[in-house]
Design a protein around this motif. Structure first.
Motif, PDB file in Angstrom:
ATOM      1  N   GLY A 226      26.460  47.532  38.856  1.00  0.00           N
ATOM      2  CA  GLY A 226      26.367  48.515  39.867  1.00  0.00           C
ATOM      3  C   GLY A 226      25.181  49.024  40.183  1.00  0.00           C
ATOM      4  O   GLY A 226      25.182  49.833  41.220  1.00  0.00           O
ATOM      5  N   THR A 227      24.155  48.421  39.980  1.00  0.00           N
ATOM      6  CA  THR A 227      22.735  48.770  40.160  1.00  0.00           C
ATOM      7  C   THR A 227      21.900  47.588  40.770  1.00  0.00           C
ATOM      8  O   THR A 227      22.079  46.414  40.333  1.00  0.00           O
ATOM      9  CB  THR A 227      22.014  49.264  39.145  1.00  0.00           C
ATOM     10  OG1 THR A 227      20.792  49.413  39.428  1.00  0.00           O
ATOM     11  CG2 THR A 227      21.981  48.465  37.936  1.00  0.00           C
ATOM     12  N   SER A 228      21.268  47.860  41.729  1.00  0.00           N
ATOM     13  CA  SER A 228      20.396  46.562  42.383  1.00  0.00           C
ATOM     14  C   SER A 228      19.035  46.173  41.692  1.00  0.00           C
ATOM     15  O   SER A 228      18.704  45.151  41.977  1.00  0.00           O
ATOM     16  CB  SER A 228      20.224  46.958  43.999  1.00  0.00           C
ATOM     17  OG  SER A 228      19.497  48.174  44.043  1.00  0.00           O
ATOM     18  N   SER A 229      18.939  47.235  40.904  1.00  0.00           N
ATOM     19  CA  SER A 229      17.551  46.981  40.088  1.00  0.00           C
ATOM     20  C   SER A 229      17.716  45.549  39.245  1.00  0.00           C
ATOM     21  O   SER A 229      16.651  45.070  38.726  1.00  0.00           O
ATOM     22  CB  SER A 229      17.206  47.996  39.171  1.00  0.00           C
ATOM     23  OG  SER A 229      18.235  48.335  38.316  1.00  0.00           O
ATOM     24  N   VAL A 230      19.047  44.920  38.811  1.00  0.00           N
ATOM     25  CA  VAL A 230      19.033  44.108  38.083  1.00  0.00           C
ATOM     26  C   VAL A 230      18.706  42.664  38.786  1.00  0.00           C
ATOM     27  O   VAL A 230      18.885  41.397  38.207  1.00  0.00           O
ATOM     28  CB  VAL A 230      20.550  43.850  37.429  1.00  0.00           C
ATOM     29  CG1 VAL A 230      20.665  45.292  36.846  1.00  0.00           C
ATOM     30  CG2 VAL A 230      21.655  43.811  38.481  1.00  0.00           C
ATOM     31  N   LEU A 231      18.845  42.609  40.307  1.00  0.00           N
ATOM     32  CA  LEU A 231      18.778  41.545  40.919  1.00  0.00           C
ATOM     33  C   LEU A 231      17.811  40.480  40.959  1.00  0.00           C
ATOM     34  O   LEU A 231      18.124  39.259  40.855  1.00  0.00           O
ATOM     35  CB  LEU A 231      19.088  41.839  42.341  1.00  0.00           C
ATOM     36  CG  LEU A 231      20.201  42.646  42.759  1.00  0.00           C
ATOM     37  CD1 LEU A 231      20.442  42.759  44.289  1.00  0.00           C
ATOM     38  CD2 LEU A 231      21.411  42.176  42.287  1.00  0.00           C
ATOM     39  N   THR A 232      16.483  40.956  40.729  1.00  0.00           N
ATOM     40  CA  THR A 232      15.409  40.195  40.590  1.00  0.00           C
ATOM     41  C   THR A 232      15.616  39.401  39.222  1.00  0.00           C
ATOM     42  O   THR A 232      15.146  37.954  39.108  1.00  0.00           O
ATOM     43  CB  THR A 232      14.107  41.035  40.380  1.00  0.00           C
ATOM     44  OG1 THR A 232      13.862  41.871  41.480  1.00  0.00           O
ATOM     45  CG2 THR A 232      12.963  40.236  39.958  1.00  0.00           C
ATOM     46  N   GLU A 233      16.162  40.104  38.126  1.00  0.00           N
ATOM     47  CA  GLU A 233      16.146  39.307  36.899  1.00  0.00           C
ATOM     48  C   GLU A 233      17.328  38.216  36.858  1.00  0.00           C
ATOM     49  O   GLU A 233      17.222  37.101  36.716  1.00  0.00           O
ATOM     50  CB  GLU A 233      16.423  40.480  35.789  1.00  0.00           C
ATOM     51  CG  GLU A 233      16.790  39.651  34.483  1.00  0.00           C
ATOM     52  CD  GLU A 233      16.919  40.723  33.244  1.00  0.00           C
ATOM     53  OE1 GLU A 233      16.694  40.116  32.063  1.00  0.00           O
ATOM     54  OE2 GLU A 233      17.150  41.714  33.667  1.00  0.00           O
ATOM     55  N   GLY A 234      18.491  38.678  37.720  1.00  0.00           N
ATOM     56  CA  GLY A 234      19.411  37.714  37.855  1.00  0.00           C
ATOM     57  C   GLY A 234      19.034  36.351  38.536  1.00  0.00           C
ATOM     58  O   GLY A 234      19.286  35.272  38.281  1.00  0.00           O
ATOM     59  N   VAL A 235      18.123  36.569  39.733  1.00  0.00           N
ATOM     60  CA  VAL A 235      17.916  35.470  40.550  1.00  0.00           C
ATOM     61  C   VAL A 235      16.875  34.732  39.740  1.00  0.00           C
ATOM     62  O   VAL A 235      16.760  33.268  39.638  1.00  0.00           O
ATOM     63  CB  VAL A 235      16.927  35.714  41.771  1.00  0.00           C
ATOM     64  CG1 VAL A 235      16.445  34.794  42.402  1.00  0.00           C
ATOM     65  CG2 VAL A 235      18.115  36.593  42.793  1.00  0.00           C
ATOM     66  N   HIS A 251      28.584  50.634  46.577  1.00  0.00           N
ATOM     67  CA  HIS A 251      28.307  52.154  46.779  1.00  0.00           C
ATOM     68  C   HIS A 251      27.090  52.065  47.728  1.00  0.00           C
ATOM     69  O   HIS A 251      26.217  51.026  47.637  1.00  0.00           O
ATOM     70  CB  HIS A 251      28.033  52.897  45.556  1.00  0.00           C
ATOM     71  CG  HIS A 251      27.110  52.202  44.666  1.00  0.00           C
ATOM     72  ND1 HIS A 251      25.708  52.399  44.837  1.00  0.00           N
ATOM     73  CD2 HIS A 251      27.168  51.647  43.439  1.00  0.00           C
ATOM     74  CE1 HIS A 251      25.092  51.702  43.864  1.00  0.00           C
ATOM     75  NE2 HIS A 251      25.937  51.237  43.064  1.00  0.00           N
ATOM     76  N   PRO A 252      26.813  53.066  48.458  1.00  0.00           N
ATOM     77  CA  PRO A 252      25.684  53.159  49.332  1.00  0.00           C
ATOM     78  C   PRO A 252      24.344  52.829  48.780  1.00  0.00           C
ATOM     79  O   PRO A 252      23.574  52.375  49.386  1.00  0.00           O
ATOM     80  CB  PRO A 252      25.803  54.381  50.130  1.00  0.00           C
ATOM     81  CG  PRO A 252      27.264  54.846  49.992  1.00  0.00           C
ATOM     82  CD  PRO A 252      27.508  54.375  48.551  1.00  0.00           C
ATOM     83  N   ASP A 253      24.079  53.400  47.451  1.00  0.00           N
ATOM     84  CA  ASP A 253      22.519  53.184  46.961  1.00  0.00           C
ATOM     85  C   ASP A 253      22.603  51.913  46.317  1.00  0.00           C
ATOM     86  O   ASP A 253      22.248  51.608  45.129  1.00  0.00           O
ATOM     87  CB  ASP A 253      22.639  54.308  45.937  1.00  0.00           C
ATOM     88  CG  ASP A 253      21.261  54.396  45.195  1.00  0.00           C
ATOM     89  OD1 ASP A 253      20.535  53.765  45.870  1.00  0.00           O
ATOM     90  OD2 ASP A 253      21.330  54.945  44.047  1.00  0.00           O
ATOM     91  N   SER A 254      22.467  50.736  47.343  1.00  0.00           N
ATOM     92  CA  SER A 254      22.652  49.385  46.704  1.00  0.00           C
ATOM     93  C   SER A 254      21.425  48.740  47.697  1.00  0.00           C
ATOM     94  O   SER A 254      22.002  47.303  47.843  1.00  0.00           O
ATOM     95  CB  SER A 254      23.809  48.996  46.635  1.00  0.00           C
ATOM     96  OG  SER A 254      24.500  49.026  47.842  1.00  0.00           O
TER      97      SER A 254
END
Length: 334
Positions: A226-235, A251-254
């Motif tokens: 539920g948080t966009s901060s994980v995306l860099t690590e995921g990629v 949710h909007p905060d993404s």
């Protein structure tokens, strides 16, 4: 409940659940028999049902195979009591299922507690990890699940048991949730620190642990946190040609400020956004529970005891504590 999402009020909350058919009759809005008439359902059958009611004839329902995006969509637990007869949520003694709702009869040996989250959490996982959407080439043998909530734990179970992956890593901040994920087959990796040098060093350590098993990177990453901060690590953890499923950031905060087009293009990644599910995903979810009810500890994601409908405020407080992925509410007892 806490105001993060805006819905029409007053309404009856709740969309996950199972029930027993009390009456099957003509559609109260158009006079037609329900579409499930051919499925040989009978009064007294124990069932689960799709969270979305759809028309079955619009382009989204037919051409695009996205009935959850129907032009006349109605979602249980999200609809005002002034819409129809108002019995639109599961936090009640009765609910009125509409004509375009997919209904699945539950197997006799599958408990109602275990089956209750199937019509949202598990069916959504089935959609997000649709076998036909995963990488077409390569071993397809490893994954990272970001988040050990209910969707994340179900994702671990699906990847291990249905997809047949050997290595499924689960990342989360909650040690207790990670222990539960481990029981479903995950390699648990604790996430500590929000930002700064320590957080970066820990991300490097996690990557080293994962690449010790998967030197070229994993085949699939699933965002369930539920948080966009994980995306860099995921990629960064994906192999070339890998698949990234976005499922939790509803949710909007993404805002995806950490990603660059260059990274996605150079790694030849596929990114797929998933919201809710299709009727056939729900049928698959129930089948999966039935097939693995003895092999997987599905009770571990639920509160040990249920609450009667009159104690719903206590149930909410238990849910807010975060001790359990789901708190059971028995609406048949007042």
């Amino acid at each position: 409940v806490d105001g993060k999402r805006q819905e029409p009020v007053p309404l009856v909350l709740g969309h996950e659940g199972v029930g027993v058919i009390e009456r099957i009759g003509s559609d109260i809005f158009c006079g037609d028999r329900p579409r499930n008439a051919s499925w040989k359902l009978r009064e007294g059958d124990r069932i689960t049902f799709s969270v979305a009611d759809s028309c079955g004839i619009c382009p989204e329902c037919t051409l695009h195979k996205l009935p959850q995006k129907c032009v006349s969509l109605m979602k249980y637990g999200h609809t005002s009591i002034h819409d129809g007869l108002g019995l639109n949520g599961t936090y009640a003694s009765h609910i009125l299922l509409r004509r375009g709702t997919h209904v699945v009869q539950l197997p006799a040996g599958l408990s109602s507690r275990i089956a209750s989250p199937a019509n949202c959490a598990l069916a959504t996982v089935v959609n997000s990890l649709d076998m036909a959407r995963l990488p077409r080439f390569g071993s397809n043998n490893s994954a990272v699940v970001q988040g050990a909530g209910l969707l994340g734990i179900y994702a671990v179970a699906w990847l291990k048991k249905r997809v047949g992956m050997d290595h499924v890593f689960c990342l989360d901040r909650n040690p207790a949730r990670l222990k539960t994920a481990e029981r479903f087959g995950a390699v648990p990796l604790l996430v500590e620190g929000d930002e700064g040098k320590d957080a970066e060093e820990q991300a490097v350590q996690r990557a080293n642990q994962i690449r010790a098993w998967c030197p070229r990177g994993v085949d699939v990453v699933v965002e369930m946190s539920g948080t966009s901060s994980v995306l860099t690590e995921g990629v960064s953890l994906l192999r070339h040609g890998g698949h990234y499923a976005f499922c939790g950031m509803v949710h909007p905060d993404s805002r995806l400020s950490t990603l660059t087009g260059e990274t996605i293009i150079r790694k030849c990644l596929t990114i797929r956004g998933v919201h809710n599910y299709t009727p056939w995903n729900l049928s698959e979810a129930v089948q999966f529970l039935q097939e693995n009810r003895d092999a997987l500890p599905f009770e571990a994601v639920l509160s040990p005891s249920g609450y009667s409908l009159s104690r719903i405020d206590e149930a909410f407080q238990e849910a807010f504590s975060g001790r359990h992925c789901r708190v059971a509410l028995d609406c048949g007892t007042l």
